[in-house]
Design an enzyme around this catalytic site. Structure first.
Site, short mmCIF file in Angstrom:
data_model
loop_
_atom_site.label_atom_id
_atom_site.label_comp_id
_atom_site.label_asym_id
_atom_site.label_seq_id
_atom_site.Cartn_x
_atom_site.Cartn_y
_atom_site.Cartn_z
N SER A 109 0.80 -1.23 0.00
CA SER A 109 0.00 0.00 0.00
C SER A 109 0.83 1.27 0.00
O SER A 109 0.31 2.34 -0.31
CB SER A 109 -0.94 0.01 1.21
OG SER A 109 -1.88 -1.03 1.13
N HIS A 377 -4.49 -1.93 -4.57
CA HIS A 377 -4.13 -3.29 -4.97
C HIS A 377 -5.31 -4.20 -4.68
O HIS A 377 -6.32 -3.77 -4.11
CB HIS A 377 -2.90 -3.78 -4.19
CG HIS A 377 -3.08 -3.67 -2.69
ND1 HIS A 377 -3.88 -4.54 -1.98
CD2 HIS A 377 -2.61 -2.78 -1.79
CE1 HIS A 377 -3.89 -4.20 -0.70
NE2 HIS A 377 -3.14 -3.12 -0.56
#
EC number: 3.1.3.1
Length: 528
Positions: A109, A377
């Site tokens: 992230s 993601h």
């Protein structure tokens, strides 16, 4: 086991058979024709200047999560679910973003946040620095810093805000303001002594020092702002919630002192937040938990605000700026639910973020506000098993395994903590409550924490120049489009009117007008 399984399947079929109208081809043809008419209106491209820019980031919200959340949203409203529309489903333009980090096929992230906020791809574990920086190596920070679209917007005179359900110094929000070679340096307590001595700053400190006047900051992470062992105001005497800072600084008090003459307000609970008059607040700091905010399913609705409530207050404050605003909103705990194998928590987080998207829609206009919804993601989460129409998204597949003759849930993970072996065989899910909030769905490979997925993620866009988000692009393309639409950042020549003066009207078309496909493609290539 088999009889209860057959019964559940029969109930499901009775609850949600296909409707009579769905048997008629006219139903589907009429629906498709209506959709076609709406699509044809999109040929008139919105080339207005974007006064306001909003990015909704669903952390870990891959396409399977979007689909499952859509079904859940419908089922929470008493519908079958599959035909439901999420708020993000209503956005006219959808593209795909490639999420890999410069040193990772399956990203994290931090590196992804640097891409969609700062416009450059980076190494995993780092925020606000280029790929020349090496994770955890303090001496690779200086000279490799990259700025974010939040700073570009602030420098252009816009108000800016960050709203998250995680800590405000977590990976996603931190890339908006920090330059750190390690995403885990939340406070100086989490940093190696040599990094502190070398002059690297912890992320909480950078939140208040790098861009001193961020207009709205809301989320968790309170403990990182207070001196070590300072008792938390909400959880007094609970050691794990106490302050962490070794430098003995009280960052909240420092912020409050600095903002006392600038209509600044600090709040730490829902009652304080909702009692504010947004017209009397220019700067807001809201820290509602020592760490991350609780999952929405576990939230104390009396003391903790929802993401939707935080977004509403943020927009009410930010929109008072006649120059507009940039707002980053993170549904950050979708990711945490998946990591823990708790699909029910993750999907309810996604549904709550969709509510927040809907609230923002009611408070803004597509004529002057570019709104983007995407993920950093995906996860190794999926659902399948030939489930029937209207099957509860947390339910069983309609057949037993032909290998071990046991039932299985539709939702499964490729890896994670849900891997369970009982007496040498796969756990029989019919013996446990697989619809419980914290049930950990079965996984193929045992891991203490489930992993991210590496596939592309969806990018939903609406508003001025949303059509520039089309096809498949690198993830770092996103802030370049937002900046171009908002006339901030590096390329602003197109924002000038025919007379050569800067366009100030939110409804004035950007010049040159993108009136042909050829021109559109040329501009897009340049942005790439």
């Amino acid at each position: 086991v088999f009889s209860s399984f057959i019964l559940s399947k029969a109930i499901q079929t009775c609850l949600f058979p296909h409707t009579e109208q769905e048997k008629d081809p006219k139903f589907w043809n009429t629906w498709a024709q209506k959709t076609l008419k709406n699509a044809l209106t999109l040929q008139n491209l919105n080339t207005n200047k974007a006064k306001n820019l909003i990015l909704f980031l669903g952390d870990g919200m891959g396409v399977p999560t979007v689909t499952a959340a859509r079904i859940l949203k419908g089922q929470l409203n008493g519908q079958s679910g599959e035909e439901t529309q999420l708020e993000m489903d209503k956005f006219p333009f959808v593209s795909l973003a490639k999420t890999y980090n410069t040193n990772a096929q399956v990203p994290d992230s931090a590196g992804t946040a640097t891409a969609y906020l700062c416009g450059v791809k980076a190494n995993e574990g780092t925020v606000g620095v280029s790929a020349a920086a090496v994770r955890s190596q303090c001496n690779t920070t200086q000279g490799n810093e990259v700025t974010s679209i939040l700073k570009w917007a602030k420098d252009a005179g816009k108000s800016v805000g960050i709203v998250t359900t995680t800590r405000v110094n977590h990976a996603t929000p931190s890339a908006a303001y920090a330059h750190s070679v390690d995403r885990d340096w939340y406070s100086d307590n989490e940093m190696p002594p040599e990094a502190v001595q070398a002059g690297c700053k912890d992320i909480a400190r950078q939140l208040f020092e790098n861009i001193p006047n961020i207009d709205v900051i809301m989320g968790g992470g309170r403990k990182y702002m207070f001196p070590k062992n300072t008792s938390d105001i909400e959880y007094p005497g609970v050691a794990k919630h106490s302050g962490t800072r070794k430098d003995e600084r009280n960052l909240v008090q420092e912020w409050t002192d600095r903002m006392k003459d600038k209509k600044g307000r600090y709040v730490w609970n829902k009652k304080q937040l909702l009692s504010l008059n947004p017209n009397d607040v220019d700067h807001l700091l809201g820290l509602f938990e020592p760490g991350d905010l609780p999952y929405d399913l576990e939230r104390n609705t009396e003391t903790d605000p929802s993401l939707t409530e935080m977004v509403e207050v943020a927009i009410k404050i930010l929109r008072r700026n006649p120059s507009g605003f940039y707002l980053l909103v993170e549904g950050g705990r979708i990711d945490h639910g998946h990591h823990e194998g708790k699909a029910k928590q993750a999907l309810h987080e996604a549904v709550e973020m969709d509510r927040a998207i809907g609230r923002a829609d009611l408070m803004t206009s597509i004529h002057d506000t570019l709104t983007i919804v995407t993920a950093d993601h995906s996860h190794v989460f999926n659902f399948g098993g030939y489930t029937g129409r209207g099957n509860t998204i947390f339910g069983l597949a309609p057949m037993l395994s032909d290998i071990d003759q046991k039932p299985f849930t539709s939702i499964l993970y490729g890896n994670g903590p849900g891997y369970k072996i009982v007496k040498g065989a796969r756990e029989n899910v019919s013996t446990i409550d697989y619809q419980e909030n914290n049930y950990q769905a079965q996984s193929a490979v045992p891991l203490s924490m489930e992993t991210h997925g590496g596939e592309d993620v969806a990018v939903f866009a609406k508003g001025p120049l949303a059509h520039l988000l089309h096809g498949v692009h690198e993830q770092n393309y996103i802030p370049h489009v937002m900046a171009y639409a908002g006339c901030i950042g590096q390329n602003r020549e197109h924002c000038r009117s025919r007379s050569g003066t800067a366009s100030r009207s939110a409804t004035t078309g950007l010049y040159p007008v993108l009136s042909s496909i050829a021109t559109l493609l040329t501009v897009t290539r340049l942005l790439c």
